[in-house]
Design a protein around this motif. Structure first.
Motif, PDB file in Angstrom:
ATOM      1  N   UNK A  53     -44.342  54.812  66.310  1.00  0.00           N
ATOM      2  CA  UNK A  53     -43.710  55.550  65.200  1.00  0.00           C
ATOM      3  C   UNK A  53     -42.456  54.800  64.783  1.00  0.00           C
ATOM      4  N   UNK A  54     -42.070  55.018  63.542  1.00  0.00           N
ATOM      5  CA  UNK A  54     -40.839  54.418  63.049  1.00  0.00           C
ATOM      6  C   UNK A  54     -39.992  55.499  62.400  1.00  0.00           C
ATOM      7  N   UNK A  55     -38.713  55.538  62.797  1.00  0.00           N
ATOM      8  CA  UNK A  55     -37.800  56.478  62.129  1.00  0.00           C
ATOM      9  C   UNK A  55     -36.675  55.693  61.481  1.00  0.00           C
ATOM     10  N   UNK A  56     -36.334  56.074  60.254  1.00  0.00           N
ATOM     11  CA  UNK A  56     -35.193  55.462  59.578  1.00  0.00           C
ATOM     12  C   UNK A  56     -33.916  56.177  60.007  1.00  0.00           C
ATOM     13  N   UNK A  57     -32.942  55.403  60.468  1.00  0.00           N
ATOM     14  CA  UNK A  57     -31.708  56.012  60.948  1.00  0.00           C
ATOM     15  C   UNK A  57     -30.505  55.267  60.389  1.00  0.00           C
ATOM     16  N   UNK A  58     -29.378  55.996  60.314  1.00  0.00           N
ATOM     17  CA  UNK A  58     -28.124  55.361  59.965  1.00  0.00           C
ATOM     18  C   UNK A  58     -27.758  54.387  61.100  1.00  0.00           C
TER      19      UNK A  58
END
Lengths: 531, 247
Positions: free
Chosen positions: A419-424
């Motif tokens: 999975x890939x999550x976009x984060x600050x």
């Protein structure tokens, strides 16, 4: 808690200015929205055919996420700073104002409107003498909603260099500094409460009209004060922007007003803030120029367009970023070749000059928790292949999209993560430590790698391009102040990757300010060589 | 003098008639009561006079001039109007409500204030006590007195009253009717008074026009209506009203 108050005390002069900016952003945009929104509400109440279009239109605006709105305005106006911020705030403020104006006007009871007609009022007289006065409490409630929500949305204006309390919040997030986040968030919340209370007091004042009419002079005075409560807040804002030094007790340099001004930008992460400070302090120490810091801009393209539009004169960019994100070219792995190509292209296409690189290479580093890396015996990216399908990745939004980011990485190494999550950026490191994700795209010079016991993996198939940082400056500014090149060259090649990582960690782990870290670095490494 | 000449009004295009072919005259100085149940067309007739609505066909003459040729705003300022459900402006004080039409006509402030005081005395609301009160601080009867005072502010020749006492309790209604009678004698206005209350009609009207389903059944004095009803409807209406214990 006491520590925080002490911290606030040291930042009081800047807090004063940012609060002022915040008030003016919110105040100006609310006033403009009133000027537009009430006539719109009126038009909607008079022309049923337009009603759907008007309420629909202002409603749709509301569904656009604030950051997307700011980015769109930025692209549209080609401008950073207060103008796009105020436009965005006005657009958001319209919905409550228009809706309430419409509700207030249509809510005037029919018998009263008929009485107004029946005694011989013209349409305008009916509007001004009867409908608007009776709709006023509802209209003011709409303005109240707009202003209070506006205080909240205005914190996002800092992303595009419009200042305000959001600047502390952005910086606090960038530096993982909770004190700094609260320095922006707590006054913003208090300001929202004050705005809310001030408008409630206007409503109270309007209701007191009756007793004031009959009452004594004191009653009238209290009522006048109640009605002007929002003006006090606005006046405070004007004062803060007009007299920014009011709370600095003369500690800031009085600064010759005729001195030439140089505006330095930075992106919104620790390393950029430190580099910005290093450049700013070097110029302050070696010239008479007045340095304006426009730090914390929300990304590469914002800095780039600000520099091209002459809203900043100088900021630090990375060769790899310039090559792929700005110029949209193929990745080049030879550092010297990359530098040559970007400096030529920037000179030709944008009239911007690349000065000598600082020395370090802040490339991406695919990074695991040290414990995992040891347990699995993994040291390079290609060794991840067998485990990738079980691992959760956390990337910055830029990395998820950039050709030299995840899309290229996937192709080059031939595997992808579960999975890939976009984060600050700042949250990405926290997420890895908290085991919310297993692998992140750290920056090679990031202080948090050491601070959080993380393990960067070797780019054994040489995918990531070199990211050597260098100051870029507009050719026009350099023509006017050619001495700047020599001054900035004082740090050329002086900041190794290890040094940069250390400086970053002094800010991220030790919670020191970028200005202080930059000053200490310059004092111990650069100044001796000048003298 | 107000004359209705074959006036018809339909609110739905060519559908039912709210008022159908009504001709009648209201003499200067008389009080004519328009009597009828709800839906009979009596309020419609009243609203036609000051052009709150336009007739579908026919003419209304005010002192011989067709109202359709007059500016509606100017026309309405010449005609006092007392509304059903009162229609005071809740955000204005009693004095301001009474002064509103003089204000629209740009009377000087002192003249306005003097006039408001006179009128408040006239309708039995001492200015010292009531001038600065607001409508929601008054009883229904007091509110309607203010409504009457407001309608009289510019001393108009004509006064249109649309069921002004309909919502009041019986005692208040009785005393207001009394006062209207004495006002009428003192002021000599031409008054058109709409009501569904037969007792009120008999008490206040110099003449009474009976409306039924948009048509004028009969117009005449008390005596004519009671003793010489022209239609079955008029006969039964007044028969019932003379029955004991009828409300």
């Amino acid at each position: 808690m006491i520590e925080w108050f002490q911290f606030v005390a040291t930042r009081l002069p800047e807090l004063w200015v940012r609060t002022g900016e915040h008030i003016l952003l919110t105040g100006t945009s609310t006033l403009i929205a009133i000027a537009i929104g009430i006539p719109l509400g009126l038009a909607a109440s008079r022309l049923p055919r337009l009603q759907g279009i008007i309420t629909g239109g202002v409603g749709i605006v509301q569904t656009i996420p604030s950051l997307a709105m700011l980015a769109m305005l930025l692209a549209l106006l080609n401008k950073i700073g207060t103008t796009p911020a105020i436009i965005a705030l006005v657009l958001y403020a319209l919905l409550p104002i228009v809706r309430n104006a419409l509700a207030g006007l249509t809510g005037v009871p029919a018998p009263i409107k008929e009485a107004a007609d029946g005694i011989g009022m013209t349409r305008n007289q009916r509007l001004w003498l009867v409908e608007l006065p009776l709709a006023t409490p509802v209209i003011i409630t709409g303005i109240q909603t707009a202003a209070v929500v506006g205080v909240g949305i205005a914190t996002l204006s800092a992303f595009i260099g419009a200042g305000g309390l959001g600047q502390f919040i952005n910086r606090g997030i960038a530096l993982s500094n909770h004190q700094l986040i609260l320095l922006g968030a707590v006054p913003a919340a208090l300001l929202a409460l004050a705005v809310d209370a001030s408008i409630t007091s206007v409503q109270w004042g309007l209701r007191r009209r009756r007793s004031a009419r009959r009452g004594n002079r004191l009653d009238g005075l209290i009522r006048t004060l109640a009605l002007s409560a929002p003006l006090f807040i606005l006046a405070t804002g004007c004062l803060a922007v007009w007299k920014p030094d009011l709370l600095s007790a003369g500690t800031t340099s009085s600064g010759d007003n005729n001195a030439p001004v140089i505006r330095i930008g930075s992106k919104n992460f620790t390393e950029q803030l430190i580099l910005g400070e290093i450049m700013a302090q070097l110029i302050e120490q070696n010239t008479e120029m007045q340095v304006v810091r426009k730090f914390d801009l929300g990304g590469t393209m914002i800095c780039h367009s600000a520099l091209r539009n002459g809203e900043i004169d100088l900021y630090a960019e990375y060769t790899g970023t310039a090559l792929t994100t700005v110029l949209k070219r193929e990745v080049i792995s030879n550092p010297n070749e990359a530098y040559r190509i970007v400096s030529e292209a920037y000179a030709k296409q944008f009239d911007l000059t690349w000065l000598s690189p600082f020395g370090f290479n802040n490339t991406y580093a695919i990074t695991l928790r040290e414990t995992d890396a040891q347990r699995w015996g993994i040291k390079s990216i290609s060794e991840l292949k067998s485990r990738a399908s079980e691992l959760r990745a956390g990337w910055t939004s830029e990395f998820s999209e950039r050709p030299d980011g995840y899309p290229g990485l996937r192709e080059h190494y031939g595997f992808k993560f579960a999975t890939v999550r976009d984060l600050d950026t700042a949250l990405m490191y926290e997420a890895l430590v908290q085991e919310e994700v297993d692998v992140i795209c750290a920056f090679a010079t990031d202080g948090r790698i050491a601070a959080y016991h993380l393990q960067p993996l070797e780019d054994d198939l040489q995918f990531f391009p070199p990211y050597f940082a260098a100051p870029i400056i507009s050719a026009a500014t350099l023509d006017k102040h050619p001495e700047l090149e020599k001054i900035l060259d004082l740090v050329a090649g002086k900041i190794s990757s290890e040094t940069m990582q250390r400086l970053n960690s002094q800010v991220d782990r030790d919670k020191r300010s970028p200005a202080e870290v930059a000053r200490e670095f310059l004092q111990s490494n650069i100044l001796p060589s000048i003298q | 003098m107000i004359s209705f000449c074959s006036v018809s009004k339909s609110f739905s295009n060519g559908g039912e008639w709210a008022v159908q072919d009504v001709s009648l005259e209201i003499q200067t100085g008389e009080t004519l009561v328009l009597l009828g149940s709800s839906g009979s067309g009596k309020t419609t007739l009243l609203r036609l006079v000051n052009r709150l609505i336009k007739p579908t066909s026919g003419k209304i003459l005010l002192d011989g001039t067709d109202v359709a040729t007059q500016n509606p705003v100017q026309l309405r300022r010449r005609i006092g109007y007392v509304f059903q459900g009162i229609g005071l402006f809740p955000h204005y004080s009693v004095a301001a409500n009474i002064e509103i039409v003089p204000r629209l006509l740009d009377w000087p402030k002192e003249k306005r204030q003097k006039r408001a005081c006179e009128l408040m005395e006239l309708v039995g609301l001492p200015p010292a006590e009531y001038a600065d009160r607001y409508p929601d601080e008054l009883s229904g009867g007091q509110q309607q007195r203010v409504g009457v005072a407001r309608a009289l502010a510019t001393d108009p020749e004509y006064l249109l009253m649309d069921e002004p006492f309909g919502a009041l309790d019986a005692i208040t209604r009785d005393s207001l009717q009394q006062e209207l009678i004495s006002l009428k004698q003192r002021l000599r206005k031409t008054i058109v008074f709409v009501t569904h209350d037969i007792g009120e009609a008999l008490r206040l009207g110099d003449r009474i026009a009976v409306m039924h389903r948009g048509r004028l059944e009969q117009i005449g004095s008390q005596d004519e209506l009671l003793n010489h009803p022209k239609t079955e409807f008029v006969r039964s209406l007044f028969e019932k009203s003379s029955m004991p214990n009828h409300p």
